[in-house]
Design a protein around this motif. Structure first.
Motif, PDB file in Angstrom:
ATOM      1  N   MET A 281      -9.938 -12.367   2.805  1.00 12.18           N
ATOM      2  CA  MET A 281      -8.707 -11.721   3.227  1.00 12.18           C
ATOM      3  C   MET A 281      -8.761 -10.265   2.775  1.00 12.18           C
ATOM      4  SD  MET A 281      -4.734 -12.950   2.866  1.00 12.18           S
ATOM      5  CE  MET A 281      -4.906 -13.681   1.283  1.00 12.18           C
ATOM      6  N   PRO A 282      -8.328  -9.354   3.661  1.00  7.67           N
ATOM      7  CA  PRO A 282      -8.352  -7.942   3.289  1.00  7.67           C
ATOM      8  C   PRO A 282      -7.340  -7.620   2.198  1.00  7.67           C
ATOM      9  CG  PRO A 282      -7.234  -8.237   5.399  1.00  7.67           C
ATOM     10  CD  PRO A 282      -7.809  -9.572   5.009  1.00  7.67           C
ATOM     11  N   LYS A 283      -7.645  -6.604   1.413  1.00  2.34           N
ATOM     12  CA  LYS A 283      -6.687  -6.108   0.426  1.00  2.34           C
ATOM     13  C   LYS A 283      -5.660  -5.279   1.188  1.00  2.34           C
ATOM     14  CE  LYS A 283      -6.271  -3.510  -3.839  1.00  2.34           C
ATOM     15  NZ  LYS A 283      -6.929  -2.632  -4.807  1.00  2.34           N
ATOM     16  N   ALA A 284      -4.375  -5.676   1.096  1.00  3.28           N
ATOM     17  CA  ALA A 284      -3.358  -5.075   1.953  1.00  3.28           C
ATOM     18  C   ALA A 284      -2.179  -4.531   1.150  1.00  3.28           C
ATOM     19  CB  ALA A 284      -2.848  -6.115   2.950  1.00  3.28           C
ATOM     20  N   ILE A 285      -1.515  -3.547   1.748  1.00  5.42           N
ATOM     21  CA  ILE A 285      -0.273  -2.973   1.220  1.00  5.42           C
ATOM     22  C   ILE A 285       0.626  -2.670   2.415  1.00  5.42           C
ATOM     23  CG2 ILE A 285      -1.130  -0.590   1.225  1.00  5.42           C
ATOM     24  CD1 ILE A 285       0.519  -0.222  -1.431  1.00  5.42           C
ATOM     25  N   ILE A 286       1.935  -2.747   2.193  1.00  3.98           N
ATOM     26  CA  ILE A 286       2.901  -2.478   3.257  1.00  3.98           C
ATOM     27  C   ILE A 286       3.837  -1.364   2.791  1.00  3.98           C
ATOM     28  CG2 ILE A 286       4.791  -3.424   4.637  1.00  3.98           C
ATOM     29  CD1 ILE A 286       3.447  -6.198   4.267  1.00  3.98           C
TER      30      ILE A 286
ATOM     31  N   GLY B 144       4.122  -9.646   3.956  1.00  2.00           N
ATOM     32  CA  GLY B 144       3.476  -9.428   2.664  1.00  2.00           C
ATOM     33  C   GLY B 144       3.072 -10.722   1.989  1.00  2.00           C
ATOM     34  N   GLU B 145       3.909 -11.731   2.086  1.00  2.00           N
ATOM     35  CA  GLU B 145       3.594 -13.030   1.492  1.00  2.00           C
ATOM     36  C   GLU B 145       2.331 -13.621   2.107  1.00  2.00           C
ATOM     37  OE1 GLU B 145       5.561 -17.422   1.685  1.00  2.00           O
ATOM     38  OE2 GLU B 145       6.930 -15.761   1.306  1.00  2.00           O
ATOM     39  N   VAL B 146       2.238 -13.560   3.427  1.00  2.00           N
ATOM     40  CA  VAL B 146       1.067 -14.105   4.124  1.00  2.00           C
ATOM     41  C   VAL B 146      -0.197 -13.326   3.769  1.00  2.00           C
ATOM     42  CG1 VAL B 146       0.006 -14.487   6.395  1.00  2.00           C
ATOM     43  CG2 VAL B 146       2.417 -15.062   6.024  1.00  2.00           C
ATOM     44  N   LEU B 147      -0.069 -12.002   3.687  1.00  2.00           N
ATOM     45  CA  LEU B 147      -1.234 -11.154   3.436  1.00  2.00           C
ATOM     46  C   LEU B 147      -1.537 -10.963   1.948  1.00  2.00           C
ATOM     47  CD1 LEU B 147      -0.588  -8.310   6.046  1.00  2.00           C
ATOM     48  CD2 LEU B 147      -2.186 -10.239   6.244  1.00  2.00           C
ATOM     49  N   GLY B 148      -0.648 -11.412   1.088  1.00  2.00           N
ATOM     50  CA  GLY B 148      -0.804 -11.143  -0.342  1.00  2.00           C
ATOM     51  C   GLY B 148      -0.656  -9.659  -0.622  1.00  2.00           C
ATOM     52  N   ALA B 149       0.252  -9.015   0.125  1.00  2.00           N
ATOM     53  CA  ALA B 149       0.419  -7.557   0.059  1.00  2.00           C
ATOM     54  C   ALA B 149       1.664  -7.167  -0.708  1.00  2.00           C
ATOM     55  CB  ALA B 149       0.502  -6.978   1.472  1.00  2.00           C
ATOM     56  N   ARG B 150       1.544  -6.080  -1.421  1.00  2.00           N
ATOM     57  CA  ARG B 150       2.692  -5.459  -2.093  1.00  2.00           C
ATOM     58  C   ARG B 150       3.461  -4.660  -1.049  1.00  2.00           C
ATOM     59  NH1 ARG B 150       2.738  -0.444  -5.902  1.00  2.00           N
ATOM     60  NH2 ARG B 150       0.873   0.064  -4.749  1.00  2.00           N
ATOM     61  N   VAL B 151       4.796  -4.697  -1.126  1.00  2.00           N
ATOM     62  CA  VAL B 151       5.662  -3.935  -0.223  1.00  2.00           C
ATOM     63  C   VAL B 151       6.263  -2.790  -1.020  1.00  2.00           C
ATOM     64  CG1 VAL B 151       7.688  -4.005   1.279  1.00  2.00           C
ATOM     65  CG2 VAL B 151       6.185  -6.021   1.121  1.00  2.00           C
ATOM     66  N   VAL B 152       6.075  -1.555  -0.531  1.00  2.00           N
ATOM     67  CA  VAL B 152       6.579  -0.371  -1.236  1.00  2.00           C
ATOM     68  C   VAL B 152       7.362   0.530  -0.285  1.00  2.00           C
ATOM     69  CG1 VAL B 152       4.714  -0.355  -2.942  1.00  2.00           C
ATOM     70  CG2 VAL B 152       4.462   0.946  -0.834  1.00  2.00           C
ATOM     71  N   ASP B 153       8.308   1.256  -0.854  1.00  2.00           N
ATOM     72  CA  ASP B 153       9.068   2.245  -0.113  1.00  2.00           C
ATOM     73  C   ASP B 153       8.225   3.526  -0.039  1.00  2.00           C
ATOM     74  OD1 ASP B 153      11.121   4.671  -0.173  1.00  2.00           O
ATOM     75  OD2 ASP B 153      12.207   2.908   0.571  1.00  2.00           O
ATOM     76  N   PRO B 154       8.304   4.285   1.058  1.00  2.00           N
ATOM     77  CA  PRO B 154       7.525   5.525   1.152  1.00  2.00           C
ATOM     78  C   PRO B 154       7.784   6.497  -0.006  1.00  2.00           C
ATOM     79  CG  PRO B 154       8.586   5.064   3.249  1.00  2.00           C
ATOM     80  CD  PRO B 154       9.077   4.043   2.275  1.00  2.00           C
ATOM     81  N   ALA B 155       8.975   6.486  -0.561  1.00  2.00           N
ATOM     82  CA  ALA B 155       9.301   7.395  -1.663  1.00  2.00           C
ATOM     83  C   ALA B 155       8.614   6.993  -2.964  1.00  2.00           C
ATOM     84  CB  ALA B 155      10.817   7.429  -1.878  1.00  2.00           C
ATOM     85  N   ASP B 156       8.114   5.763  -3.022  1.00  2.00           N
ATOM     86  CA  ASP B 156       7.528   5.245  -4.256  1.00  2.00           C
ATOM     87  C   ASP B 156       6.010   5.171  -4.242  1.00  2.00           C
ATOM     88  OD1 ASP B 156      10.111   4.901  -5.216  1.00  2.00           O
ATOM     89  OD2 ASP B 156      10.245   2.860  -4.431  1.00  2.00           O
ATOM     90  N   ILE B 157       5.378   5.868  -3.300  1.00  2.00           N
ATOM     91  CA  ILE B 157       3.924   5.812  -3.187  1.00  2.00           C
ATOM     92  C   ILE B 157       3.392   7.179  -2.774  1.00  2.00           C
ATOM     93  CG2 ILE B 157       4.008   5.006  -0.787  1.00  2.00           C
ATOM     94  CD1 ILE B 157       1.548   3.239  -1.465  1.00  2.00           C
TER      95      ILE B 157
END
Length: 157
Positions: free
Chosen positions: A1-6, A24-37
């Motif tokens: 599975m690819p390393k993912a972020i949203i 995110g749950e399916v992909l094992g991805a962290r979900v972030v706001d644009p202001a926080d990245i």
């Protein structure tokens, strides 16, 4: 599975955040706001998702500005998703401009997803909004299915 972020901007009713959480749950991805990245924080991810609600036919300004701020020459795959009171179809597909911008930054867009969501944009606010109760379980199942297909697509080509 690819390393993912949203990267997700969800403001009015939390609709887009619900969809992002399922993906995110399916992909094992962290979900972030644009202001926080920062743009440099995307380094090392094979798959990057970009999503928001739709405001007068456009993705949220903060998400668009974040994508514009990314340096050219990004690597890897991306996907775009949205929630909206109206479908992403016909001549006015709201996903097209963001997909184009993401591709101009060097990503390979491997999928798009949208679903209906509660919308209180004027003049709908007068009537209490449209698409009450959306996204619903069916919409979230569709988001889950979409995320599953992303896992099977190659993140690089």
């Amino acid at each position: 599975m690819p390393k993912a972020i949203i990267v997700c901007k969800s403001v009015s009713h939390g609709n887009t955040r619900k969809v992002a959480a399922v993906i995110g749950e399916v992909l094992g991805a962290r979900v972030v706001d644009p202001a926080d990245i920062q743009a440099s924080d995307l380094t090392g991810y094979d798959l990057v998702g970009f999503g928001s609600g739709i405001f007068t036919g456009h993705f949220h300004q903060e998400l668009r500005e974040f994508v514009r701020s990314l340096p050219s020459g990004q690597a890897g795959a991306a996907f775009v998703f949205a929630t909206s009171g109206f479908p992403d179809s016909g001549l006015t597909r709201f996903s097209r401009p963001l997909v184009k911008l993401v591709e101009e930054k060097g990503f390979r867009v491997i999928g798009t997803f949208s679903c209906r969501a509660f919308d209180t944009f004027a003049p709908f606010a007068i009537a209490g909004g449209i698409r009450k109760g959306r996204p619903d379980a069916t919409d979230l199942d569709a988001a889950r299915t979409f995320a599953t297909t992303l896992r099977t697509r190659p993140a690089t080509s």
